[in-house]
Motif scaffolding. Structure first.
Motif, PDB file in Angstrom:
ATOM      1  N   UNK A  93       0.824  -1.211   0.000  1.00 21.61           N
ATOM      2  CA  UNK A  93       0.000   0.000   0.000  1.00 21.61           C
ATOM      3  C   UNK A  93       0.861   1.265   0.000  1.00 21.61           C
ATOM      4  N   UNK A  94       2.175   1.092  -0.275  1.00 21.84           N
ATOM      5  CA  UNK A  94       3.120   2.209  -0.337  1.00 21.84           C
ATOM      6  C   UNK A  94       3.290   2.918   1.001  1.00 21.84           C
ATOM      7  N   UNK A  95       3.100   2.184   2.106  1.00 23.41           N
ATOM      8  CA  UNK A  95       3.337   2.718   3.433  1.00 23.41           C
ATOM      9  C   UNK A  95       4.759   2.364   3.861  1.00 23.41           C
ATOM     10  N   UNK A  96       5.435   3.338   4.471  1.00 27.29           N
ATOM     11  CA  UNK A  96       6.854   3.187   4.776  1.00 27.29           C
ATOM     12  C   UNK A  96       7.086   2.373   6.051  1.00 27.29           C
ATOM     13  N   UNK A  97       8.099   1.498   6.022  1.00 19.02           N
ATOM     14  CA  UNK A  97       8.564   0.755   7.186  1.00 19.02           C
ATOM     15  C   UNK A  97      10.075   0.984   7.283  1.00 19.02           C
ATOM     16  N   UNK A  98      10.613   1.098   8.531  1.00 17.41           N
ATOM     17  CA  UNK A  98      11.957   1.631   8.726  1.00 17.41           C
ATOM     18  C   UNK A  98      12.836   0.732   9.596  1.00 17.41           C
ATOM     19  N   UNK A  99      14.158   0.758   9.316  1.00 20.07           N
ATOM     20  CA  UNK A  99      15.200   0.266  10.207  1.00 20.07           C
ATOM     21  C   UNK A  99      16.237   1.385  10.310  1.00 20.07           C
ATOM     22  N   UNK A 100      16.755   1.645  11.537  1.00 24.51           N
ATOM     23  CA  UNK A 100      17.558   2.845  11.780  1.00 24.51           C
ATOM     24  C   UNK A 100      18.983   2.520  12.229  1.00 24.51           C
ATOM     25  N   UNK A 101      19.913   3.402  11.803  1.00 26.77           N
ATOM     26  CA  UNK A 101      21.322   3.329  12.174  1.00 26.77           C
ATOM     27  C   UNK A 101      21.750   4.747  12.547  1.00 26.77           C
ATOM     28  N   UNK A 102      21.885   5.002  13.863  1.00 27.19           N
ATOM     29  CA  UNK A 102      21.987   6.382  14.344  1.00 27.19           C
ATOM     30  C   UNK A 102      23.423   6.771  14.692  1.00 27.19           C
ATOM     31  N   UNK A 103      23.746   8.058  14.470  1.00 31.84           N
ATOM     32  CA  UNK A 103      25.044   8.584  14.872  1.00 31.84           C
ATOM     33  C   UNK A 103      24.976  10.095  15.058  1.00 31.84           C
ATOM     34  N   UNK A 160       6.154   6.828  18.226  1.00 29.34           N
ATOM     35  CA  UNK A 160       6.588   5.673  19.005  1.00 29.34           C
ATOM     36  C   UNK A 160       7.044   4.545  18.085  1.00 29.34           C
ATOM     37  N   UNK A 161       8.274   4.060  18.327  1.00 34.69           N
ATOM     38  CA  UNK A 161       8.834   2.978  17.508  1.00 34.69           C
ATOM     39  C   UNK A 161       9.406   1.894  18.430  1.00 34.69           C
ATOM     40  N   UNK A 191       0.722   4.445  17.540  1.00 34.70           N
ATOM     41  CA  UNK A 191       1.456   4.863  18.734  1.00 34.70           C
ATOM     42  C   UNK A 191       0.701   4.455  19.997  1.00 34.70           C
ATOM     43  N   UNK A 192      -0.581   4.754  20.028  1.00 32.80           N
ATOM     44  CA  UNK A 192      -1.388   4.466  21.222  1.00 32.80           C
ATOM     45  C   UNK A 192      -1.476   2.965  21.471  1.00 32.80           C
TER      46      UNK A 192
END
Length: 316
Positions: A93-103, A160-161, A191-192
Motif C-alpha cells: 500500500x506504499x506505506x513506509x517501514x523503517x530500520x535505523x542506524x543512528x550517529x 513511538x517505535x 502509537x497508542x
C-alpha cells in the motif's frame, strides 16, 4: 520563531528488485522533526531546526532542503559523526517501514542544545527519537524546560517505535516526562496501541488531558483520517487524497506542521486558548492539517506543500 528539535537522517529507500537481482536504494533527506521543520517553513513560518548536522556528504544533502525551505539550522557547527541512516521499505500500500542506524543526530550535549535556543521561541516542537535513549531524553527535557521558561508552548509528536527501544517499559517511563511538559500532543493510533493496546483512543486521550499542561490531543488514523480532542470539544476529519498519489512518507509530520500553523495564525497557541477550542474550531484545524498532509503525499518522499498550494485546495 517555531523551534523544532529532534533527529535528521537519510532515508535509503529500497527500489523494486531489478531483473539483474540488484537492490538499488534512493537517498532522501528525512527524520520526523526534520520533515516537520521544513513543512512549517514552507507554510510561511519562521522556523529554526535544532539538531547536529554531519560534515559528511549526506550532511550536505540534509542542509539543502532546510536552506531551500528557509529553515534556520540552529547548531551552526557541523559534527564529525556520520549522518544517521534509515533503511526504508514500502509495503503493497506504499506505506513506509523503517530500520535505523543512528550517529550524528545524537552528537550533542545538553548545554549545547540549550545554548542554541533562540531567546524567545514561540513554540518548541519535539519528539521522534528524543525519548529513546536515557541520556538523550534527559537533555531534550532540559531543552523543553528552557524553552518553556522563555515563553514557548511545548508541542510533542513522539512517533513511538518499539523496534528501536531495547527496554520498552523504561521508554514509556521516559515518555511520560515528555507528556507532562506538552501543551499539545499528536500521536497515531499505532502509537497508542504500542503504548497500551488494551485502552481505547478515548481512554488514552482522557489520561493525556489530565497531564499538567496538556490541552489538545490529535490522533491520526492513517486512511481513517484524524481526530482532535480538548476538554471543550472533539472533532474528526477525513484525509485529503491528492489527484496523483506518491507515498505517505512525511504525511504525519506535514499534518502536525499544518495544525501548528493554523493554531498560531488564529492566536490559539497560548495556554487556555488551546484548551478552549470547541468542536467546530477543531474541525477547521484538522481539515487544514489534512490538506497539508495530503498534498505532501502527491510525490514520493517528503515534499510538504507551500501555503499557496494549501489555500488553493481549501478554496476549491
Amino acid at each position: 520563531m517555531f523551534v523544532v528539535g529532534g533527529e535528521s537522517l537519510i532515508d535509503l529507500v529500497a527500489q523494486p528488485l531489478a531483473d539483474d537481482g540488484v537492490i538499488r536504494m534512493e537517498a532522501h533527506a528525512g527524520g520526523s522533526p526534520y520533515n516537520c521543520a521544513i513543512a512549517l517553513a514552507r507554510l510561511g513560518n519562521s522556523t529554526g531546526y535544532l539538531c547536529p548536522i554531519s560534515q559528511d556528504n549526506f550532511g550536505d544533502h540534509l542542509l539543502g532542503p532546510l536552506h531551500r525551505a528557509g529553515v534556520t539550522p540552529l547548531m551552526a557547527e557541523r559534527v564529525t559523526a556520520p549522518t544517521s541512516l534509515a533503511v526504508v521499505t514500502l509495503n503493497a500500500r506504499q506505506q513506509a517501514q523503517y530500520e535505523f542506524y543512528r550517529s550524528a543526530d545524537r552528537a550533542f550535549t545538553e548545554d549545547g542544545l540549550i545554548a542554541a535556543l533562540p531567546a524567545a521561541p514561540v513554540v518548541f516542537q519535539f519528539g521522534g527519537f528524543c525519548p529513546i535513549e536515557p541520556v538523550d531524553a534527559k537533555a531534550w527535557l532540559a531543552v523543553a524546560d528552557a524553552a518553556a521558561a522563555r515563553g514557548a508552548m511545548i508541542t510533542l509528536d513522539p512517533n513511538v517505535r518499539p523496534s528501536l527501544v531495547a527496554d520498552f517499559e523504561s521508554y514509556k517511563q521516559r515518555l511520560s516526562g515528555f507528556f507532562d511538559r506538552a501543551h499539545l500532543v499528536k500521536l497515531s493510533d499505532e502509537d497508542l496501541a504500542a503504548l497500551d493496546a488494551q485502552k481505547s483512543i478515548e481512554q488514552h486521550v482522557t489520561e493525556l488531558l489530565r497531564r499538567p499542561h496538556c490541552e489538545l490531543v490529535v490522533v491520526t488514523l492513517g486512511e481513517g483520517g484524524s481526530r482532535a480532542f480538548t476538554k471543550n470539544g472533539e472533532a474528526s476529519a477525513e484525509i485529503y487524497m491528492p489527484p496523483v498519489f506518491g507515498d505517505t512518507v512525511g504525511a504525519g509530520d506535514s499534518l502536525m506542521a499544518g495544525i501548528l500553523t493554523l493554531l498560531a495564525e488564529q492566536g490559539d497557541l497560548t495556554p487556555g486558548m488551546l484548551g478552549g477550542l470547541d468542536s467546530a474550531a477543531l474541525a477547521k484545524v484538522l481539515r487544514f492539517g489534512a490538506v497539508v498532509a495530503g498534498l505532501n503525499c502527491a510525490e514520493k518522499g517528503c515534499h510538504p506543500p507551500t501555503r499557496d498550494e494549501v489555500d488553493a485546495v481549501l478554496a476549491s
